[in-house]
Design a protein around this motif. Structure first.
Motif, mmCIF file in Angstrom:
data_model
loop_
_atom_site.group_PDB
_atom_site.id
_atom_site.type_symbol
_atom_site.label_atom_id
_atom_site.label_comp_id
_atom_site.label_asym_id
_atom_site.label_seq_id
_atom_site.Cartn_x
_atom_site.Cartn_y
_atom_site.Cartn_z
ATOM 1 N N HIS A 1 40.974 36.074 29.387
ATOM 2 C CA HIS A 1 41.710 36.134 30.661
ATOM 3 C C HIS A 1 41.029 35.280 31.702
ATOM 4 N N PHE B 1 45.164 43.066 32.992
ATOM 5 C CA PHE B 1 45.081 42.429 31.658
ATOM 6 C C PHE B 1 45.880 43.225 30.629
ATOM 7 N N ARG C 1 42.086 32.942 33.428
ATOM 8 C CA ARG C 1 42.868 32.646 34.619
ATOM 9 C C ARG C 1 42.483 33.541 35.794
ATOM 10 N N ALA C 2 41.955 34.755 35.460
ATOM 11 C CA ALA C 2 41.554 35.688 36.516
ATOM 12 C C ALA C 2 40.528 35.060 37.454
ATOM 13 N N HIS D 1 35.888 41.185 43.563
ATOM 14 C CA HIS D 1 36.885 40.119 43.476
ATOM 15 C C HIS D 1 37.507 39.969 44.855
ATOM 16 N N LEU E 1 44.474 39.732 40.944
ATOM 17 C CA LEU E 1 43.257 39.796 40.136
ATOM 18 C C LEU E 1 43.385 38.943 38.878
ATOM 19 N N GLU E 2 44.586 38.865 38.372
ATOM 20 C CA GLU E 2 44.799 38.065 37.157
ATOM 21 C C GLU E 2 44.936 36.579 37.457
ATOM 22 N N GLY E 3 44.820 36.217 38.730
ATOM 23 C CA GLY E 3 44.851 34.803 39.094
ATOM 24 C C GLY E 3 46.237 34.271 39.414
ATOM 25 N N LEU F 1 40.779 32.354 38.903
ATOM 26 C CA LEU F 1 41.394 31.349 39.775
ATOM 27 C C LEU F 1 41.127 31.568 41.268
#
Ligand SMILES: Cc1cc2nc3c(=O)[nH]c(=O)nc-3n(C[C@H](O)[C@H](O)[C@H](O)COP(=O)(O)O)c2cc1C
Ligand code: SF4
Ligand code: FES
Lengths: 459, 175
Positions: free
Chosen positions: B24, A201, B26-27, A163, A181-183, B29
């Protein structure tokens, strides 16, 4: 004392990043051994090894792993912190570029030991080449059935993903990294809860540095005791160090945890001493930042210290430097010690040192750091957001010759007020770093004020 | 909406989605914004809207994230994005001088793009290659070991780099 290289064994090996080269060097034997071991026995070996987290804080890795709940009805995750962004730090990138399979093997063993489902390697966005190598190693490992379902017939199912970050130093802080990592924007979370309980998460998560996990295969292969013996007390193993700046041979060096900063800088085996001046003689060293920008600076008299986490913490307190009479006595005393009276030392940090010679202006150095912090503050906490910008402006004015003695005191006051008043340790880092230049080099600040400008050559 | 991922981009988007648990999404993004930048050249408001729609997120959330991170270019950049590290190790090795030299040679200020659209010059923070300072990143490549400006004001390594890029030969292999 030429010692066997472990973490840097790939240096100089052709195509060292391929699985073929790694297996030729004994790679993935530790994984096969680990899969025959009870997970608890693996954790025990890591505890015995005295491995300490190499992302900067030096927390004992086995102890941290112990915080992860054993049973969990949600997946558990391993997150590798490959965000290496602390100015002056350049070791993890080398591991990923030259020996990515060592990292991958460490991740699989850790996953087995901790009952995890998957691992995310969070690589800073600028590291295209390194990310490419790690992704390639992951792909090779899948093809060799070392990742995926039922790894080597053990019943372990484990996935690995890369990532990429996107340019934000604060994402190196583990909870900010999880947010990224979760955006989301990388803004640190309040702790507790710690990631081991509520992490990625909302699941139990261990965040470890690249170099930390790269040590795991060798610990399993040779045993925790062996690893512990390679270092000094409470700091196991060989460690990757770096030296940048005004030395003859800047670079990454592997050495025992017991090596001194002086050896790293002066020995021909390592950085080879200060660079030479025009007259062909070595220049004088003025200061050394021992382990990345956040670590308080050390003077040339303080370089004999051993580069382990504990020695550094109790070393290099500014109490030796004399209070200039123009600085308020109480303020000076308050600045020297932690609340409670323990003298403030420096830190090992990432173990990558920066050597600065006699041509460097310490006010400029402090200003450079303050601007970095101001730019990188995530902005959640007022003391950090405002304090970092304020110190930068005050330092700029002192450097430009418009500062006063009072401004120098103001710097200490701002730092003392930031510390301990923020969500994450970034605010403390700003304070520790900036304050150390005032305490260690007050005469340079004074000279700027008196001369109305900077007395040193520009760089 | 007129923006769309290319066929290859769409494949990559699907593979990105596969890396995260389904609940999840959104991860995805950050990687999707990287993809959008590669596909569309930079992350325009339109690109953010597109990404938001693909990930079923409000545009405001995407905007917040895209502006938080420095690597997402909110404006078009030149063919070669030259980013000079000015953090402390590089600073003591001459990063400010390198920035000034490049400004003079390219006739732009930091943050600007040359008139021919070839070069954008930016400041960057530590690029984790501090032993090779002053460090400069050109698109996805690190230069490394640019040496120092000579007493007579010339800087052959930097000139060679610019010449090589202008001739379409990429970043010279590090010495
Ligand atoms: C502002 C800040 C930046 C950090 N940057 C990094 C980093 O770039 N890489 C890293 O491994 N740890 C970094 N850390 C430390 C992490 O929060 C965390 O302690 C570490 O990843 C844990 O791994 P370890 O125990 O293996 O060292 C940073 C911490 C702070 C407060
Ligand atoms: S201390 Fe600074 S970086 Fe950390 S959370 Fe607060 S504002 Fe953000
Ligand atoms: S300080 Fe420039 S690359 Fe680290």
């Amino acid at each position: 004392m030429a010692m066997e290289k472990i973490l840097t064994s790939a240096v100089g090996v052709p195509e060292s990043w391929t699985i073929g080269s790694y297996e030729k060097r004994g790679g993935y034997a530790a994984l096969r051994k680990a899969l025959q071991m009870e997970p608890a026995a693996i954790i025990d070996e890591v505890k015995k090894s005295n491995l300490r987290g190499r992302g900067g804080a030096g927390f004992p890795t086995g102890v941290k792993w112990g915080f992860l709940p054993r049973e969990s009805n949600v997946p558990k995750y391993l997150v590798i912190n490959a965000d290496e962004g602390e100015p002056g730090t350049f070791k993890d990138h080398l591991l990923m570029e030259l020996d990515p399979h060592r990292l991958v093997e460490g991740c699989i063993i850790t996953g087995w030991a901790l009952g995890m489902r998957a691992c995310y390697v969070f690589i800073r966005g600028e590291m295209f080449q390194e990310a490419h190598r790690v992704q390639r190693a992951i792909d090779e490992a899948y093809r060799a059935k070392l990742l995926g379902e039922n790894i080597l017939g053990s019943g372990l199912t484990y996935d690995m993903y890369v990532h990429m970050g996107a340019g934000a130093y604060i994402c190196g802080e583990e909870t900010a990294l999880i947010e990224a990592l979760e955006g989301k924007a990388g803004q640190p979370r309040m702790k507790p809860p710690f990631p081991a309980v509520v992490g990625l998460f909302s699941c139990p998560t261990i965040v470890n540095n690249v170099e930390t996990i790269a040590a795991v295969p060798t610990i399993i292969e040779r045993g925790g005791e062996w690893w512990a013996e390679q270092g000094c007390e409470r700091n196991g193993g060989p460690k990757m160090y770096g030296v940048s700046g005004h030395v003859r041979r800047p670079g990454v060096f592997e050495a025992s945890h017991g090596v001194t900063l002086e050896e790293l800088i002066f020995s021909d085996e390592f950085a080879g001493g200060p660079r030479l001046g025009k007259d062909g003689k070595p220049k004088k060293i003025k200061g050394v930042i021992p382990g990345g920008a956040s670590c308080p600076v050390l003077t040339p008299e303080e370089l004999g210290v051993r580069m382990d986490f504990d020695s550094m913490m109790s070393h290099g307190a500014a109490s030796a430097s004399k209070r200039p009479e123009w600085v308020d006595e109480q303020l000076w005393t308050d600045s020297l010690s932690w609340p409670g009276g323990r003298p403030r030392g420096t830190m090992l940090g990432t173990g990558c040192a920066l050597v600065m010679d006699e041509d460097v202006c310490m006010v400029r150095v402090a200003a450079n750091l303050a601007h970095f912090y101001h730019h990188e503050s995530c902005g959640q906490c007022t003391p950090c957001r405002e304090g970092s910008g304020w110190t930068a402006r005050v330092l700029d004015s002192i450097e430009a010759g418009t500062g006063t003695e009072r401004d120098v005191e103001l710097l200490l006051e701002i730092c003392n007020n930031m510390e301990g008043n923020t969500i994450c340790p970034f605010g403390d880092a700003v304070a520790m770093a900036v304050r150390s230049y005032v305490l260690k080099y007050p005469e340079e600040f004074y000279l700027h004020v008196k001369q109305g400008g900077c007395p040193y050559p520009h760089w | 909406m007129t923006l769309h991922f290319s066929e290859q981009g769409e494949q990559e988007f699907q593979s990105i989605l596969g890396r995260y648990p389904e609940d999840h999404r959104r991860a995805a993004l950050l990687p999707t914004l990287h993809l959008a930048q590669r596909e569309f050249g930079y992350v325009s408001l339109e690109a953010m809207e597109y990404v938001a729609s693909r990930l079923s997120l409000p545009t405001s959330k995407v905007l917040h994230v895209a502006t938080f991170y420095t690597m997402y270019n909110k404006r078009p950049v030149g063919r070669y994005h030259l980013q000079v590290c000015k953090s402390i190790s590089c600073a003591v090795m001459g990063a400010y001088g390198l920035l000034e030299y490049l400004e003079a040679r390219l006739e732009v200020e930091r943050g600007e793009t040359t008139g021919d659209g070839l070069f954008t010059l930016s400041e960057a923070e530590c690029l984790a290659a501090c032993d090779k300072g002053p460090m400069l990143q050109c698109n996805e490549d690190y230069t490394g070991c640019l040496g120092a400006r000579r007493e007579d004001g010339t800087w052959p390594e930097v000139d060679a780099l610019l010449d090589s890029l202008r001739a379409g030969r990429g970043v010279p292999v590090q010495g």
